[in-house]
Design a protein around this motif. Sequence first.
Motif, PDB file in Angstrom:
ATOM      1  N   HIS A 154     103.420  70.351   1.685  1.00 25.50           N
ATOM      2  CA  HIS A 154     103.978  70.945   2.832  1.00 25.50           C
ATOM      3  C   HIS A 154     105.352  71.612   2.544  1.00 25.50           C
ATOM      4  O   HIS A 154     105.771  72.872   2.622  1.00 25.50           O
ATOM      5  CB  HIS A 154     103.962  70.448   4.092  1.00 25.50           C
ATOM      6  CG  HIS A 154     104.432  71.099   5.208  1.00 25.50           C
ATOM      7  ND1 HIS A 154     105.940  71.179   5.748  1.00 25.50           N
ATOM      8  CD2 HIS A 154     103.860  71.994   6.254  1.00 25.50           C
ATOM      9  CE1 HIS A 154     105.797  71.720   6.824  1.00 25.50           C
ATOM     10  NE2 HIS A 154     104.801  72.581   7.036  1.00 25.50           N
ATOM     11  N   ARG A 155     106.162  70.933   1.878  1.00 24.85           N
ATOM     12  CA  ARG A 155     107.465  71.065   1.426  1.00 24.85           C
ATOM     13  C   ARG A 155     107.384  72.226   0.486  1.00 24.85           C
ATOM     14  O   ARG A 155     108.266  73.326   0.380  1.00 24.85           O
ATOM     15  CB  ARG A 155     108.375  69.955   0.974  1.00 24.85           C
ATOM     16  CG  ARG A 155     108.684  68.794   1.891  1.00 24.85           C
ATOM     17  CD  ARG A 155     109.463  67.801   1.377  1.00 24.85           C
ATOM     18  NE  ARG A 155     109.469  66.611   2.101  1.00 24.85           N
ATOM     19  CZ  ARG A 155     108.856  65.529   1.999  1.00 24.85           C
ATOM     20  NH1 ARG A 155     108.010  65.468   0.912  1.00 24.85           N
ATOM     21  NH2 ARG A 155     108.971  64.496   2.723  1.00 24.85           N
TER      22      ARG A 155
ATOM     23  N   SER B 202      92.222  67.107   1.621  1.00 20.84           N
ATOM     24  CA  SER B 202      92.878  66.859   2.556  1.00 20.84           C
ATOM     25  C   SER B 202      92.031  66.924   3.938  1.00 20.84           C
ATOM     26  O   SER B 202      92.364  66.078   5.013  1.00 20.84           O
ATOM     27  CB  SER B 202      93.872  67.991   2.772  1.00 20.84           C
ATOM     28  OG  SER B 202      94.686  68.037   1.605  1.00 20.84           O
TER      29      SER B 202
ATOM     30  N   LEU C 113     102.751  65.573   2.824  1.00 20.09           N
ATOM     31  CA  LEU C 113     104.149  66.173   2.867  1.00 20.09           C
ATOM     32  C   LEU C 113     104.812  66.899   1.915  1.00 20.09           C
ATOM     33  O   LEU C 113     105.458  67.836   1.951  1.00 20.09           O
ATOM     34  CB  LEU C 113     104.905  64.956   3.403  1.00 20.09           C
ATOM     35  CG  LEU C 113     104.513  64.114   4.752  1.00 20.09           C
ATOM     36  CD1 LEU C 113     105.521  62.915   5.059  1.00 20.09           C
ATOM     37  CD2 LEU C 113     104.762  65.335   5.847  1.00 20.09           C
ATOM     38  N   ASN C 114     104.608  66.379   0.643  1.00 21.33           N
ATOM     39  CA  ASN C 114     105.213  67.026  -0.503  1.00 21.33           C
ATOM     40  C   ASN C 114     104.411  68.570  -0.623  1.00 21.33           C
ATOM     41  O   ASN C 114     105.143  69.385  -0.971  1.00 21.33           O
ATOM     42  CB  ASN C 114     104.870  66.283  -1.778  1.00 21.33           C
ATOM     43  CG  ASN C 114     105.725  65.183  -1.789  1.00 21.33           C
ATOM     44  OD1 ASN C 114     106.672  64.982  -1.239  1.00 21.33           O
ATOM     45  ND2 ASN C 114     105.050  63.997  -2.445  1.00 21.33           N
TER      46      ASN C 114
ATOM     47  N   PRO D  39      99.380  60.450   2.377  1.00 16.83           N
ATOM     48  CA  PRO D  39     100.199  61.160   3.521  1.00 16.83           C
ATOM     49  C   PRO D  39     101.498  61.719   2.882  1.00 16.83           C
ATOM     50  O   PRO D  39     101.774  62.700   3.081  1.00 16.83           O
ATOM     51  CB  PRO D  39     100.505  60.222   4.650  1.00 16.83           C
ATOM     52  CG  PRO D  39      99.113  59.359   4.520  1.00 16.83           C
ATOM     53  CD  PRO D  39      99.185  59.326   3.272  1.00 16.83           C
ATOM     54  N   GLY D  40     101.772  61.029   1.971  1.00 15.23           N
ATOM     55  CA  GLY D  40     103.029  61.633   1.281  1.00 15.23           C
ATOM     56  C   GLY D  40     102.992  62.672   0.396  1.00 15.23           C
ATOM     57  O   GLY D  40     103.794  63.857   0.185  1.00 15.23           O
TER      58      GLY D  40
END
Length: 367
Positions: free
Chosen positions: A77-78, A52, A74-75, A70-71
Amino acid sequence: MIFCRLLGCLLLLGRSTAANNAEILALRHEVAVLRRQIESPRLSWADRAVLSALARQLPPVLRRHRLVTPGTLLNWHRRLVRWKWRQPPTGPGRPPLSEETAALIQRLARESPTWGYVRIQGELRRLGHRVAAATIRRVLRRSGLPPAPQRASQQTWRSFLRAQAHTLLACDFMHVETVFLKRLYVFFVMEIATRRVHVLGVTAHPTGAWVTQLARNLLMDLKGRAGRFRFLIRDRDSKFTTAFDAVFDGNGTAVIPTPPQSPRSNAFAERWIRTARAACTDRFLITGERHLSTVLTRYTEHYNSGRAHRSLDLRAPDDDPNIIPLPAATVRRTQILGGLLNEYHTTPPRPPHHPQEAPSSAAWSEY
C-alpha cells in the motif's frame, strides 16, 4: 487467473473432505520444501492480488505462515501511494549540452589552438550560446583535445606553412633534356602565398655567380614587394653559395636550407616542376636554351594568369579574389604554344548599333 481460481474452488466443492485435507497437507509440505530453497520469491501483480484475496478468508493463526503477511500488504500500500504522488524523474543540475554546441566548441578549439576555455566561452557568447568554462573544459577533455598551450605546441608543418605562406619564397632547379640529349637547367622562384612563379634563367652550365646575379634581378623585379618576404626555402645544392644567401640577407629575408634528401620540405617548388613537365616540357622537343626560355616564359604567363589552382579556390594567381565574374554569352578561346594549351575568356555583349537616321524635311527647313 481469477476465473481459473474460482472454477477450481467450485471443483473442490464436489470432492470429499478427506481428499481436500490430504491435498492441503501435501501442498503445505511442498511449500515448506520450497521455502528452504528459495529465500525471497518474486511475485507478480496477479500473484499478489490472489494471495491477498485468499488471505482474508484464512484464520489469524494460518495467516502468520503465509507468504503474504499483513506487513507485506502494508508495504504494498505504501508503494502504491508513492507511485501515485511521484513526479517524473529529472536529472540533477543543468540540462545537458546539445550536440551542435559541443561540435561548435570542438571546432573553435581545433581552428584556434591558442584559445583557452574563457576565450572560447566569450566567442560562444558572441554567437548566442551561453556555456560555462567548466562545461567547455569537460567537452574538450572528453573529445581528447588538450588545453590551449598544448594545442598550440602541437602545430603541424601544414598549418605552419599555411600561416607563414605570405612571407615565404621557394626556389629550385629544374632540368630539361633537349632533342640533342643536352641537359639544360632552369632556375625559378615561387611565391608560396599566391603560387606566382618567376622563371629567372636558363643555362647549360649553372654556377654560383650566375645564380647570385639572378637573385639580385629577382629583388629588383619585386621592387616594393620584396620587403614582405621573410624566409626563402632552398635545398643544399652547391650552386647556392654564401653570396647568394647574402643577397637575401640584405633584403631581410632569412634563407632556410632543407634537410638532406628531403624533397618534401620544398614541396611547392617540386610540385611546380611536376606540373610544368606534364603540361609543357614533356610535350615539346626542346632544341636549345633560347627555345626553352621562350617556351617556359609563355607557359609561366599562362600559369600565373590563366590556370585555375586548387589551393586558390580554383583561381589563377593574378586573379582578384574580390571580383566575381558574371556569365557572358560569348566565350573566346586563346591558343598558347601553338594550341598545346588553351585559355578561355568571356567577352561582354556589344551594345546594339543604331545607325544615324537621315534628317527629316522639317529639320532641313529649320536648318
